[in-house]
Design an enzyme around this catalytic site. Sequence first.
Site, PDB file in Angstrom:
ATOM      1  N   GLY A  18       0.681  -1.234   0.021  1.00 23.87           N
ATOM      2  CA  GLY A  18      -0.014  -0.054  -0.108  1.00 23.87           C
ATOM      3  C   GLY A  18       0.805   1.102  -0.081  1.00 23.87           C
ATOM      4  O   GLY A  18       0.458   2.216   0.270  1.00 23.87           O
ATOM      5  N   SER A  19       1.878   1.150  -0.450  1.00 27.93           N
ATOM      6  CA  SER A  19       3.025   2.408  -0.813  1.00 27.93           C
ATOM      7  C   SER A  19       2.249   3.341  -1.432  1.00 27.93           C
ATOM      8  O   SER A  19       2.183   4.606  -1.324  1.00 27.93           O
ATOM      9  CB  SER A  19       4.432   2.297  -0.804  1.00 27.93           C
ATOM     10  OG  SER A  19       4.534   1.768  -2.191  1.00 27.93           O
ATOM     11  N   ASN A  20       1.607   3.074  -2.600  1.00 26.06           N
ATOM     12  CA  ASN A  20       0.799   4.119  -3.439  1.00 26.06           C
ATOM     13  C   ASN A  20      -0.329   4.616  -2.846  1.00 26.06           C
ATOM     14  O   ASN A  20      -0.799   5.799  -2.872  1.00 26.06           O
ATOM     15  CB  ASN A  20       0.580   3.183  -4.660  1.00 26.06           C
ATOM     16  CG  ASN A  20       1.646   3.415  -5.746  1.00 26.06           C
ATOM     17  OD1 ASN A  20       2.098   4.424  -6.181  1.00 26.06           O
ATOM     18  ND2 ASN A  20       2.228   1.991  -6.153  1.00 26.06           N
ATOM     19  N   ARG A  71     -14.832 -15.011 -10.883  1.00 25.56           N
ATOM     20  CA  ARG A  71     -14.271 -13.696 -10.740  1.00 25.56           C
ATOM     21  C   ARG A  71     -15.577 -12.705 -10.753  1.00 25.56           C
ATOM     22  O   ARG A  71     -15.371 -11.584 -10.168  1.00 25.56           O
ATOM     23  CB  ARG A  71     -13.561 -13.688 -12.187  1.00 25.56           C
ATOM     24  CG  ARG A  71     -12.300 -12.493 -11.817  1.00 25.56           C
ATOM     25  CD  ARG A  71     -11.681 -12.941 -13.428  1.00 25.56           C
ATOM     26  NE  ARG A  71     -10.484 -13.606 -13.297  1.00 25.56           N
ATOM     27  CZ  ARG A  71      -9.328 -13.550 -12.829  1.00 25.56           C
ATOM     28  NH1 ARG A  71      -9.100 -12.710 -12.009  1.00 25.56           N
ATOM     29  NH2 ARG A  71      -8.525 -14.539 -12.827  1.00 25.56           N
ATOM     30  N   MET A  96      -3.604  -7.197  -6.934  1.00 29.28           N
ATOM     31  CA  MET A  96      -3.426  -8.417  -7.648  1.00 29.28           C
ATOM     32  C   MET A  96      -4.513  -9.029  -8.237  1.00 29.28           C
ATOM     33  O   MET A  96      -4.256 -10.534  -8.350  1.00 29.28           O
ATOM     34  CB  MET A  96      -2.330  -9.099  -6.655  1.00 29.28           C
ATOM     35  CG  MET A  96      -1.086  -8.280  -6.381  1.00 29.28           C
ATOM     36  SD  MET A  96      -0.242  -7.317  -7.614  1.00 29.28           S
ATOM     37  CE  MET A  96       0.662  -8.857  -8.353  1.00 29.28           C
ATOM     38  N   LEU A  99      -9.595  -7.915 -13.113  1.00 26.01           N
ATOM     39  CA  LEU A  99     -11.057  -7.596 -13.142  1.00 26.01           C
ATOM     40  C   LEU A  99     -11.841  -7.879 -14.284  1.00 26.01           C
ATOM     41  O   LEU A  99     -11.450  -8.058 -15.562  1.00 26.01           O
ATOM     42  CB  LEU A  99     -11.363  -5.779 -13.089  1.00 26.01           C
ATOM     43  CG  LEU A  99     -10.249  -5.177 -11.968  1.00 26.01           C
ATOM     44  CD1 LEU A  99     -10.919  -3.822 -12.030  1.00 26.01           C
ATOM     45  CD2 LEU A  99     -11.215  -5.788 -10.814  1.00 26.01           C
ATOM     46  N   HIS A 115       1.382   0.611 -13.191  1.00 24.66           N
ATOM     47  CA  HIS A 115       2.025  -0.657 -13.544  1.00 24.66           C
ATOM     48  C   HIS A 115       3.479  -0.139 -13.840  1.00 24.66           C
ATOM     49  O   HIS A 115       3.841   0.870 -13.964  1.00 24.66           O
ATOM     50  CB  HIS A 115       1.826  -0.937 -15.043  1.00 24.66           C
ATOM     51  CG  HIS A 115       2.306  -2.235 -15.362  1.00 24.66           C
ATOM     52  ND1 HIS A 115       2.075  -3.480 -14.966  1.00 24.66           N
ATOM     53  CD2 HIS A 115       3.414  -2.198 -16.410  1.00 24.66           C
ATOM     54  CE1 HIS A 115       2.843  -4.310 -15.803  1.00 24.66           C
ATOM     55  NE2 HIS A 115       3.635  -3.738 -16.580  1.00 24.66           N
ATOM     56  N   LEU A 150      -5.087  -7.619 -20.170  1.00 25.09           N
ATOM     57  CA  LEU A 150      -4.136  -7.347 -19.083  1.00 25.09           C
ATOM     58  C   LEU A 150      -3.164  -6.044 -19.435  1.00 25.09           C
ATOM     59  O   LEU A 150      -2.640  -5.944 -20.677  1.00 25.09           O
ATOM     60  CB  LEU A 150      -3.277  -8.610 -19.165  1.00 25.09           C
ATOM     61  CG  LEU A 150      -1.918  -8.537 -18.007  1.00 25.09           C
ATOM     62  CD1 LEU A 150      -2.616  -8.555 -16.546  1.00 25.09           C
ATOM     63  CD2 LEU A 150      -1.235  -9.774 -18.522  1.00 25.09           C
ATOM     64  N   GLU A 180       6.442   6.213  -8.899  1.00 20.81           N
ATOM     65  CA  GLU A 180       4.697   5.551  -8.825  1.00 20.81           C
ATOM     66  C   GLU A 180       4.307   6.701  -8.195  1.00 20.81           C
ATOM     67  O   GLU A 180       3.113   7.304  -8.098  1.00 20.81           O
ATOM     68  CB  GLU A 180       4.917   4.312  -8.611  1.00 20.81           C
ATOM     69  CG  GLU A 180       5.430   3.206  -9.626  1.00 20.81           C
ATOM     70  CD  GLU A 180       5.071   1.733  -8.883  1.00 20.81           C
ATOM     71  OE1 GLU A 180       4.025   1.590  -8.470  1.00 20.81           O
ATOM     72  OE2 GLU A 180       5.709   0.895  -9.181  1.00 20.81           O
TER      73      GLU A 180
HETATM   74  C1  GRF Z   1       3.644  -1.279  -7.198  1.00 20.19           C
HETATM   75  O1  GRF Z   1       4.918  -1.748  -8.194  1.00 20.19           O
HETATM   76  C2  GRF Z   1       2.741  -1.272  -8.489  1.00 20.19           C
HETATM   77  O2  GRF Z   1       2.888  -0.724  -9.797  1.00 20.19           O
HETATM   78  C3  GRF Z   1       2.385  -2.636  -8.813  1.00 20.19           C
HETATM   79  O3  GRF Z   1       2.246  -3.244  -7.429  1.00 20.19           O
HETATM   80  C4  GRF Z   1       3.255  -2.487  -6.813  1.00 20.19           C
HETATM   81  C5  GRF Z   1       2.357  -1.934  -5.546  1.00 20.19           C
HETATM   82  O4  GRF Z   1       2.996  -1.330  -4.361  1.00 20.19           O
HETATM   83  N1  GRF Z   1       0.974  -2.809  -9.414  1.00 20.19           N
HETATM   84  P1  GRF Z   1       2.419  -0.879  -3.199  1.00 20.19           P
HETATM   85  O5  GRF Z   1       1.377  -1.823  -2.592  1.00 20.19           O
HETATM   86  O6  GRF Z   1       1.351   0.192  -3.573  1.00 20.19           O
HETATM   87  O7  GRF Z   1       3.264  -0.480  -2.328  1.00 20.19           O
END
Ligand code: GRF
Length: 223
Positions: A18-20, A71, A96, A99, A115, A150, A180
């Site tokens: 969840g860093s994003n 799904r 992950m 959809l 991505h 995808l 990101e």
């Molecule tokens: C990131 O590299 C994103 O591009 C990919 O998964 C990773 C997620 O990182 N889809 P985080 O969970 O946001 O830290």
Amino acid sequence: MAAVDSAVNLGILISGHGSNLQAIIDAIMRRDLAAQIKIVISNRADAFGLERARRHGIEAAVIEHRRFPSREDFDRELVDVLKSHEVDLVILAGFMRLLSPVMIQAFPNRIMNIHPALLPAFPGLHVQKAAIDRGARFSGCTVFFVAEGLDDGPIIIQAVVPVHPNDTEQELSERILAQEHRIYPRAIQLYQQGRLEVRDGRVYINGELDLSLDQATFNPPLR
Ligand code: GRF
């Protein structure tokens, strides 16, 4: 006042660190982004991102995909929860799961994903390693609107980073992840400002943009 009225309601889907998600929370707290996170949903109970949400008083839910026979059934539950929280824009942040059309058609051009490669190059998994193995001189990250297929959909913003000769997968991943965290809040801000228009599979950005960044960059350098 206007900014408050036009703040966009986000639903953020995660599976892990969840860093994003954190970068988006931080951008909102800095007031760089007029948005409210209505709900964070994880398909895994052990995702650290859930803890990040709770720390900030954001509603967080676990919806385990394994509990659903298909799904589509999983996605129907996601749609129900997102709609009941009045979500305008769905943000996939390290989510992950692929959809199905159930989700994509419920939020047409209203689901963003990030991505860790320069799409359309290197779709799929383990793409940082793939970029190193192919000897790519640059890689980066892409925010795009999710379409069926995808890592395929109209591109909103990209950042480029060099791949250094002795990079490990970890080093390149970290270099990309740092970018990101910069481009995802910006993509959401452009959406919130009503500046993104999708036509013929492309995103057009309305309004003034600084186009002075027209310099080429080389790796290795020309001399
Ligand atoms: C990131 O590299 C994103 O591009 C990919 O998964 C990773 C997620 O990182 N889809 P985080 O969970 O946001 O830290």
